[in-house]
Design a protein around this motif. Structure first.
Motif, PDB file in Angstrom:
ATOM      1  N   LEU A  41      34.407  44.029  37.296  1.00 43.49           N
ATOM      2  CA  LEU A  41      34.010  44.807  36.118  1.00 43.49           C
ATOM      3  C   LEU A  41      34.274  46.300  36.327  1.00 43.49           C
ATOM      4  N   LEU A  42      33.999  46.796  37.534  1.00 43.64           N
ATOM      5  CA  LEU A  42      34.282  48.205  37.819  1.00 43.64           C
ATOM      6  C   LEU A  42      35.777  48.500  37.772  1.00 43.64           C
ATOM      7  N   LEU A  43      36.567  47.561  38.302  1.00 46.24           N
ATOM      8  CA  LEU A  43      38.023  47.764  38.261  1.00 46.24           C
ATOM      9  C   LEU A  43      38.553  47.719  36.830  1.00 46.24           C
ATOM     10  N   ILE A  44      37.985  46.848  36.010  1.00 46.82           N
ATOM     11  CA  ILE A  44      38.484  46.691  34.636  1.00 46.82           C
ATOM     12  C   ILE A  44      38.103  47.877  33.764  1.00 46.82           C
ATOM     13  N   PHE A  45      36.839  48.281  33.813  1.00 51.38           N
ATOM     14  CA  PHE A  45      36.336  49.264  32.855  1.00 51.38           C
ATOM     15  C   PHE A  45      36.293  50.692  33.390  1.00 51.38           C
ATOM     16  N   VAL A  46      36.334  50.865  34.713  1.00 55.87           N
ATOM     17  CA  VAL A  46      36.268  52.217  35.277  1.00 55.87           C
ATOM     18  C   VAL A  46      37.610  52.625  35.886  1.00 55.87           C
ATOM     19  N   ALA A  47      38.096  51.824  36.838  1.00 59.57           N
ATOM     20  CA  ALA A  47      39.339  52.192  37.510  1.00 59.57           C
ATOM     21  C   ALA A  47      40.575  51.901  36.670  1.00 59.57           C
ATOM     22  N   GLY A  48      40.522  50.847  35.835  1.00 57.75           N
ATOM     23  CA  GLY A  48      41.683  50.477  35.038  1.00 57.75           C
ATOM     24  C   GLY A  48      42.178  51.572  34.116  1.00 57.75           C
ATOM     25  N   PRO A  49      41.319  52.135  33.251  1.00 59.17           N
ATOM     26  CA  PRO A  49      41.805  53.197  32.347  1.00 59.17           C
ATOM     27  C   PRO A  49      42.292  54.450  33.072  1.00 59.17           C
ATOM     28  N   ARG A  50      41.770  54.728  34.263  1.00 57.68           N
ATOM     29  CA  ARG A  50      42.149  55.951  34.976  1.00 57.68           C
ATOM     30  C   ARG A  50      43.374  55.761  35.865  1.00 57.68           C
ATOM     31  N   TYR A  51      43.391  54.658  36.618  1.00 52.55           N
ATOM     32  CA  TYR A  51      44.417  54.501  37.650  1.00 52.55           C
ATOM     33  C   TYR A  51      45.304  53.273  37.448  1.00 52.55           C
ATOM     34  N   GLY A  52      45.053  52.471  36.419  1.00 50.30           N
ATOM     35  CA  GLY A  52      45.798  51.221  36.245  1.00 50.30           C
ATOM     36  C   GLY A  52      47.279  51.411  36.024  1.00 50.30           C
ATOM     37  N   GLN A  53      47.669  52.544  35.408  1.00 51.33           N
ATOM     38  CA  GLN A  53      49.079  52.776  35.126  1.00 51.33           C
ATOM     39  C   GLN A  53      49.845  53.324  36.325  1.00 51.33           C
ATOM     40  N   ASN A  54      49.137  53.766  37.351  1.00 52.47           N
ATOM     41  CA  ASN A  54      49.794  54.397  38.496  1.00 52.47           C
ATOM     42  C   ASN A  54      49.588  53.662  39.811  1.00 52.47           C
ATOM     43  N   ASN A  55      48.546  52.866  39.913  1.00 60.49           N
ATOM     44  CA  ASN A  55      48.216  52.189  41.165  1.00 60.49           C
ATOM     45  C   ASN A  55      48.304  50.679  40.958  1.00 60.49           C
ATOM     46  N   VAL A  56      49.171  50.028  41.707  1.00 63.30           N
ATOM     47  CA  VAL A  56      49.401  48.593  41.540  1.00 63.30           C
ATOM     48  C   VAL A  56      48.202  47.768  41.998  1.00 63.30           C
TER      49      VAL A  56
END
Length: 353
Positions: free
Chosen positions: A163-178
């Motif tokens: 949930l943290l990866l989906i809603f917190v890290a995803g919008p911030r780093y999902g486009q740059n970090n695989v």
């Protein structure tokens, strides 16, 4: 393995896992062959929105092989430890690479061949040192395993992290970090494998005549499996859409297999009764497979030429080439016909003048 019956079940699961890899790897080749045939006929390609492949029997044969392979993989979890079945899924990548170089004329460079060899060696080592899981032969014992505090803590950590990866890290780093979306797929995938294991046990009981359909646990596992697989497909497609396949595939394999091995060790206590050499062998085999998959994917499009060799090997190659040329020149001198005697005589008179 708990006697002859357990050992027979282990080999049954091993055979199903190997068959699954063969069918899944071959399915990609059949599908590709069908799409190539359609392209040669001038039909609309699938990448352009066309659906002419639905009329191609090779494509349907590939889809059938895919279904058989997934069914065999599903059944393998009911007989063999998940720590063994999941890493062997890498062999489908190996089968696909070898068959594509044979039937699709796709080049398999030196790195790919070394990767295939390493994958085979690592799989062999893992089979030899496979963990012996505790006996889980009924849904009742599966329910007791699911109530274990260690597994409950693990499942809660997986859900919170996802949930943290989906809603917190995803919008911030999902486009740059695989790692963001791949970690989501891997973490949720470990729970899906546990659901598959439980459903496999339920099917075994169903075929033996037990009233499994009345058990609520089987339906709960089925619903959880559908949710987990849907989330896996969604975020894996996001990762593939943003990043290169040669980057996503090896990272996903490593993280997913690691998460499954951790989940199986906690839920089924697969590592509890293993001796040290089997633990080292299992980890070594897994790392060998990881190395092979990395070589097979990361350097797939890199041509291997003599210029890529280290300098000392290039120097040795140059010296060897020079020695070959001198040997050929010496051999040509030996086979050169002698000058006629009159030519030698005329040359000597010219020197005297």
């Amino acid at each position: 393995m708990g006697g002859a019956g357990g050992r027979a079940g282990f080999y049954m699961g091993l055979g199903l896992a190997l068959a699954s890899s063969a069918f899944i790897g071959g399915s990609f080749i059949l599908k590709k062959k069908g799409l190539v045939r359609l392209c040669r006929r001038g039909r609309a390609r699938a990448g352009q929105g066309g659906h002419a492949y639905l009329q191609e029997w090779l494509w349907w044969a590939g889809l059938l092989c895919m279904g058989v392979g997934e069914a065999a993989n599903f059944a393998a979890y009911a007989f063999a430890p998940a720590t063994l079945v999941t890493p062997l899924g890498a062999l489908s990548v190996l089968v696909s690479a070898v068959l594509s170089s044979t039937f699709l004329n796709e080049q398999l460079n030196v790195h790919g061949k070394i990767g295939c060899i390493l994958s085979i060696l690592g799989s062999t080592v893992m089979v030899i040192h496979a963990p012996q899981e505790e006996e889980v032969s009924s849904l009742e014992s599966m329910a007791e395993k699911l109530k274990d505090p260690g597994f409950i803590v693990f499942a809660v950590c997986v859900l919170v992290t996802s949930l943290l990866l989906i809603f917190v890290a995803g919008p911030r780093y999902g486009q740059n970090n695989v790692l963001v979306y791949v970690l989501v797929c891997s973490a949720i995938g470990s729970l899906s494998v546990s659901c598959v294991k439980g459903l496999g046990i339920a099917l075994k009981e169903l075929f033996s005549g037990k009233p499994v359909l009345k058990e609520p646990l089987g339906w709960v596992l089925l619903v959880c499996l559908v949710i987990c697989i849907s989330a896996q497909i969604n975020y894996l497609n996001k990762a593939l859409d943003i990043f290169n396949t040669s980057v996503v595939t090896p990272i996903y394999y490593v993280l997913f297999t690691t998460a499954v091995m951790m989940c199986s060790a906690i839920l089924f206590k697969e590592w509890q009764h293993m001796v040290l050499d089997n633990i080292i062998g299992t980890i070594s085999g897994f790392l060998t497979i990881v190395s092979g998959i990395f070589l097979l994917h990361a350097f797939r499009d890199m041509p291997f030429t003599p210029d890529l060799l280290p300098l000392f090997l290039q120097q040795g190659r140059a010296d060897l080439h020079t020695s070959w040329r001198s040997a050929d020149r010496h051999q040509s001198y030996q086979h050169q016909p002698l000058l006629p005697s009159e030519d030698k005589g005329s040359q000597s008179t010219e020197e005297e003048d």
